[in-house]
Design a protein around this motif. Sequence first.
Motif, PDB file in Angstrom:
ATOM      1  N   GLU A 178       3.554  -4.042  -8.297  1.00  0.00           N
ATOM      2  CA  GLU A 178       2.512  -4.505  -7.372  1.00  0.00           C
ATOM      3  C   GLU A 178       1.268  -3.666  -7.628  1.00  0.00           C
ATOM      4  O   GLU A 178       1.341  -2.437  -7.657  1.00  0.00           O
ATOM      5  N   VAL A 179       0.126  -4.344  -7.812  1.00  0.00           N
ATOM      6  CA  VAL A 179      -1.122  -3.645  -8.135  1.00  0.00           C
ATOM      7  C   VAL A 179      -2.163  -3.991  -7.078  1.00  0.00           C
ATOM      8  O   VAL A 179      -2.491  -5.167  -6.882  1.00  0.00           O
ATOM      9  N   SER A 180      -2.675  -2.974  -6.400  1.00  0.00           N
ATOM     10  CA  SER A 180      -3.701  -3.198  -5.385  1.00  0.00           C
ATOM     11  C   SER A 180      -5.070  -3.329  -6.045  1.00  0.00           C
ATOM     12  O   SER A 180      -5.250  -2.996  -7.223  1.00  0.00           O
ATOM     13  N   TYR A 181      -6.034  -3.782  -5.269  1.00  0.00           N
ATOM     14  CA  TYR A 181      -7.394  -3.857  -5.793  1.00  0.00           C
ATOM     15  C   TYR A 181      -7.922  -2.469  -6.163  1.00  0.00           C
ATOM     16  O   TYR A 181      -8.639  -2.304  -7.157  1.00  0.00           O
ATOM     17  N   ARG A 182      -7.562  -1.472  -5.399  1.00  0.00           N
ATOM     18  CA  ARG A 182      -7.996  -0.110  -5.706  1.00  0.00           C
ATOM     19  C   ARG A 182      -7.412   0.344  -7.050  1.00  0.00           C
ATOM     20  O   ARG A 182      -8.119   0.898  -7.890  1.00  0.00           O
ATOM     21  N   GLN A 183      -6.119   0.093  -7.261  1.00  0.00           N
ATOM     22  CA  GLN A 183      -5.473   0.469  -8.513  1.00  0.00           C
ATOM     23  C   GLN A 183      -6.048  -0.316  -9.691  1.00  0.00           C
ATOM     24  O   GLN A 183      -6.219   0.222 -10.787  1.00  0.00           O
ATOM     25  N   LEU A 184      -6.351  -1.587  -9.463  1.00  0.00           N
ATOM     26  CA  LEU A 184      -6.917  -2.410 -10.530  1.00  0.00           C
ATOM     27  C   LEU A 184      -8.290  -1.897 -10.941  1.00  0.00           C
ATOM     28  O   LEU A 184      -8.595  -1.785 -12.147  1.00  0.00           O
ATOM     29  N   ALA A 185      -9.114  -1.561  -9.961  1.00  0.00           N
ATOM     30  CA  ALA A 185     -10.454  -1.042 -10.269  1.00  0.00           C
ATOM     31  C   ALA A 185     -10.368   0.284 -11.010  1.00  0.00           C
ATOM     32  O   ALA A 185     -11.132   0.537 -11.957  1.00  0.00           O
ATOM     33  N   ASP A 186      -9.431   1.153 -10.594  1.00  0.00           N
ATOM     34  CA  ASP A 186      -9.255   2.433 -11.281  1.00  0.00           C
ATOM     35  C   ASP A 186      -8.844   2.202 -12.732  1.00  0.00           C
ATOM     36  O   ASP A 186      -9.353   2.858 -13.654  1.00  0.00           O
ATOM     37  N   ALA A 187      -7.933   1.254 -12.949  1.00  0.00           N
ATOM     38  CA  ALA A 187      -7.476   0.962 -14.307  1.00  0.00           C
ATOM     39  C   ALA A 187      -8.617   0.421 -15.160  1.00  0.00           C
ATOM     40  O   ALA A 187      -8.771   0.793 -16.325  1.00  0.00           O
ATOM     41  N   ALA A 229      -8.023 -13.197  -3.327  1.00  0.00           N
ATOM     42  CA  ALA A 229      -6.647 -13.659  -3.176  1.00  0.00           C
ATOM     43  C   ALA A 229      -5.693 -12.739  -3.944  1.00  0.00           C
ATOM     44  O   ALA A 229      -6.103 -11.740  -4.540  1.00  0.00           O
ATOM     45  N   THR A 230      -4.416 -13.080  -3.915  1.00  0.00           N
ATOM     46  CA  THR A 230      -3.385 -12.383  -4.669  1.00  0.00           C
ATOM     47  C   THR A 230      -2.851 -13.338  -5.725  1.00  0.00           C
ATOM     48  O   THR A 230      -2.673 -14.523  -5.459  1.00  0.00           O
ATOM     49  N   ALA A 231      -2.597 -12.835  -6.934  1.00  0.00           N
ATOM     50  CA  ALA A 231      -2.086 -13.679  -8.010  1.00  0.00           C
ATOM     51  C   ALA A 231      -0.759 -13.135  -8.521  1.00  0.00           C
ATOM     52  O   ALA A 231      -0.513 -11.932  -8.516  1.00  0.00           O
ATOM     53  N   VAL A 232       0.080 -14.055  -8.954  1.00  0.00           N
ATOM     54  CA  VAL A 232       1.370 -13.724  -9.564  1.00  0.00           C
ATOM     55  C   VAL A 232       1.246 -13.937 -11.068  1.00  0.00           C
ATOM     56  O   VAL A 232       0.805 -14.996 -11.517  1.00  0.00           O
ATOM     57  N   TYR A 263      -2.301  -8.186  -7.655  1.00  0.00           N
ATOM     58  CA  TYR A 263      -1.406  -8.836  -8.608  1.00  0.00           C
ATOM     59  C   TYR A 263       0.039  -8.394  -8.403  1.00  0.00           C
ATOM     60  O   TYR A 263       0.321  -7.209  -8.198  1.00  0.00           O
ATOM     61  N   PHE A 264       0.926  -9.376  -8.461  1.00  0.00           N
ATOM     62  CA  PHE A 264       2.356  -9.139  -8.618  1.00  0.00           C
ATOM     63  C   PHE A 264       2.700  -9.455 -10.070  1.00  0.00           C
ATOM     64  O   PHE A 264       2.272 -10.483 -10.609  1.00  0.00           O
ATOM     65  N   CYS A 265       3.491  -8.597 -10.708  1.00  0.00           N
ATOM     66  CA  CYS A 265       3.953  -8.887 -12.071  1.00  0.00           C
ATOM     67  C   CYS A 265       5.301  -8.213 -12.267  1.00  0.00           C
ATOM     68  O   CYS A 265       5.384  -6.973 -12.263  1.00  0.00           O
ATOM     69  N   GLN A 266       6.321  -9.029 -12.407  1.00  0.00           N
ATOM     70  CA  GLN A 266       7.684  -8.524 -12.515  1.00  0.00           C
ATOM     71  C   GLN A 266       7.967  -7.631 -11.299  1.00  0.00           C
ATOM     72  O   GLN A 266       7.876  -8.078 -10.174  1.00  0.00           O
ATOM     73  N   ASP A 267       8.290  -6.371 -11.506  1.00  0.00           N
ATOM     74  CA  ASP A 267       8.593  -5.503 -10.356  1.00  0.00           C
ATOM     75  C   ASP A 267       7.389  -4.685  -9.913  1.00  0.00           C
ATOM     76  O   ASP A 267       7.510  -3.804  -9.049  1.00  0.00           O
TER      77      ASP A 267
END
Length: 509
Positions: free
Chosen positions: A35-44, A226-229, A29-33
């Motif tokens: 960037e979140v990777s799949y690894r970071q998303l899963a950790d969150a 995929a990647t989402a904005v 995901y991109f959101c404003q400034d």
Amino acid sequence: MNDHPVSRFNLAQSLLDPNLERHPDKIAYFCQDEEVSYRQLADAARRVAALLQARDIETGDRVLLVLQDSPVFIASLLGVMLVGGVAVIAGTSLTSEDYRFIQEDSGAQMLFASASLPEATALAGPSLPCLRCGESLAEWLTRLPGVSVSSVPRSGDDDVLMLYTSGSTGRPKGVPHSANDVQASAEAFAGGVLAMTSEDVVFSVSKLFFAYGLGNSFTFPLRFGATAVLHPAKPEPAEIRRLITNHRVSLFFAVPVVYTMLLKTMPPDWRPETLRLCVSAGEALPAPVAREWHAQTGIELLDGIGSTEVTHIYIAQRPGESQPGATGRLIPPYETRIVDEAGAELADGSPGTMHVRGPSLARRYWKRPEKTAATMLADGWLNTGDIFRRDDGWYYYLGRHDDMFKVDAQWVSPLKIEEVLREHPAVLDCGVTWRSLEGLNHPLAFVVPGEGQNPDPALDRELRQFAAQQLPSHMVPVQIEFIAELPKTATGKVQRFRLRELFTERSAS
């Protein structure tokens, strides 16, 4: 029909694990400034799950999410699913009364709410703990413990989320969906129609609390890697163009009014080189908008129709064969039938009410047995309340049953009148309903004038004359009412019943 084989799995894990195996450091995901990777998303998501378990949220418990579009929303939704909970998703522009109703109706035991939404955070109290959230995942994570949690497997037919429909009248209705529903919608539309891959970058102006936006920005990109904005605020046309260009978006999703605004403000030299497809849903796409979009950008604009009850789109145009003015063709494996008022199936060419069935249909409304019985019919059919005509496999949307009206014994769809009026350069947007005059019904148009236009009797006459040149006499508006903004649901649908109420109020005054 939901005839799935019995299986037990965790939807969040099934969406995350393949991406963690293939490309853990790929941007999800991109959101404003940020960037979140799949690894970071899963950790969150695991941190959210740990927090929920610490608050004694168990399998089947409901957690209310009232969040702006951001990676925090995505991580919260995944975290609820990881612990076997049910995410109750509500819009971000509701009243405090609506939020109170949804919380009480759903029985939600915890609330995640954006700090920028005081009407939602006001629900917090001793019986409803609330986690106030920002939009930055990195800042939010420091507040959550980093511990390991085990995902809770559930039956594929168990509820995993519940969306509340805005509805045309009355209170919002809860529509629960299972993991199987969510997966089936992704395979049918994102896979079968859009051919989405891990190379795509997607951007949906329609928000995550809307079933259309939830598929576009959550289910589809995670399912296909995929990647989402994401963009928390309501983006203006210039910001939409900037996001598409800067993030090299390949798949763009919006509602018709957004495409209209983009066309009216588009610089002549703007060419979205990375876009391969654009999708419109939520309301019928006017044929002139589809044609002009393709002429100006060179990109196909595909119309489609879905609903909260079906999870996402079930009829759509296909890449390379779009037909402006047609809604599209049926998406396998969905089935449809068009019936008359007595429920008898109609032949091609005859307008009637659309019934649909397929693998992603909700099985009930939450705590609404009478509404469930009236809408979720025998043998898995859903009465959509939409009026359609089918010709040679192509479907043509004529309007909602509640919005249709008769003039001179002929049914009139507001959509055709609106389509014609929008072609006039003085019209930014419009909505059509009806009024009674000398005991007879006549079309009544509410028009949002374009910038610099003078909403005076001369423009009224000009618009009615313009309509008379292109429409049969019984479809020409008998009156034009000018308005600064059309009443719409949180998901962008024109509330035509409110136009009738507004006309009554104006007439009385």
